[in-house]
Design an enzyme around this catalytic site. Sequence first.
Site, short mmCIF file in Angstrom:
data_model
loop_
_atom_site.label_atom_id
_atom_site.label_comp_id
_atom_site.label_asym_id
_atom_site.label_seq_id
_atom_site.Cartn_x
_atom_site.Cartn_y
_atom_site.Cartn_z
N CYS A 68 -8.26 -1.33 -0.66
CA CYS A 68 -8.54 -2.34 1.09
C CYS A 68 -10.16 -1.88 0.48
O CYS A 68 -10.83 -2.60 0.90
CB CYS A 68 -8.50 -1.76 2.36
SG CYS A 68 -6.62 -1.82 2.65
N HIS A 84 -2.29 -4.40 5.20
CA HIS A 84 -3.17 -4.12 6.04
C HIS A 84 -4.02 -4.41 6.84
O HIS A 84 -4.57 -5.69 6.63
CB HIS A 84 -3.95 -2.12 4.86
CG HIS A 84 -3.09 -1.87 4.25
ND1 HIS A 84 -3.29 -0.74 3.23
CD2 HIS A 84 -1.91 -1.58 3.83
CE1 HIS A 84 -2.66 0.40 3.24
NE2 HIS A 84 -1.40 -0.30 4.17
N CYS A 133 -8.02 2.78 2.77
CA CYS A 133 -7.16 3.39 1.85
C CYS A 133 -7.50 3.09 0.40
O CYS A 133 -9.26 1.80 0.37
CB CYS A 133 -6.03 2.85 1.43
SG CYS A 133 -5.71 0.87 1.62
N GLU A 149 -7.17 -4.41 6.94
CA GLU A 149 -8.68 -4.39 6.39
C GLU A 149 -8.78 -5.67 5.80
O GLU A 149 -8.86 -6.82 6.47
CB GLU A 149 -9.26 -3.34 6.03
CG GLU A 149 -9.42 -2.15 6.75
CD GLU A 149 -7.96 -1.28 6.32
OE1 GLU A 149 -8.40 0.05 6.36
OE2 GLU A 149 -7.35 -1.97 6.32
#
Length: 158
Positions: free
Chosen positions: A101, A73, A98, A75
Amino acid sequence: MIITWDEYFMGIAIFSAYRSKDPHTQVGACIVNEDKHIVGVGYNGMPNGCDDSEYPWGRTGEFADQKYPYVVHAELNAILNASTSLKGCRIYVSLFPCNECCKAIIQSGIREVVYLSDKYAATDSTKASKRMLASAGVVCRRMETDLTEVPVSFAVEE
């Protein structure tokens, strides 16, 4: 046109998202320190060394045939790409993070999450994210702006 710091850093996150090969959800992140210096940028994509064309980008089917076990992801990529300690930093994300993260955000010392979209607010993952961030004292705020777009030109005057 003059833009705010929030608009500038969120713009970097959005622009970074265009690097993602994900046909369904392009996400970008930009981490900024207390001096308003960018210290990390990321987008959702495959791990280094994993060819984007050799991995699935779908959201259905068997687990190994979906994107979820493979994609890093935005992040986490921004955290891993950071050039310095992230203690006290702020992360700008185009989509609310999420739960996985959020663990990395909290552990890295980031103190504020500024997000644009919270389209998965009703999901268990986002509910867990918000619970953890609140417990850890990480401030979360949706970015407010009247902007809908910022024109970007690559034309060079010669």
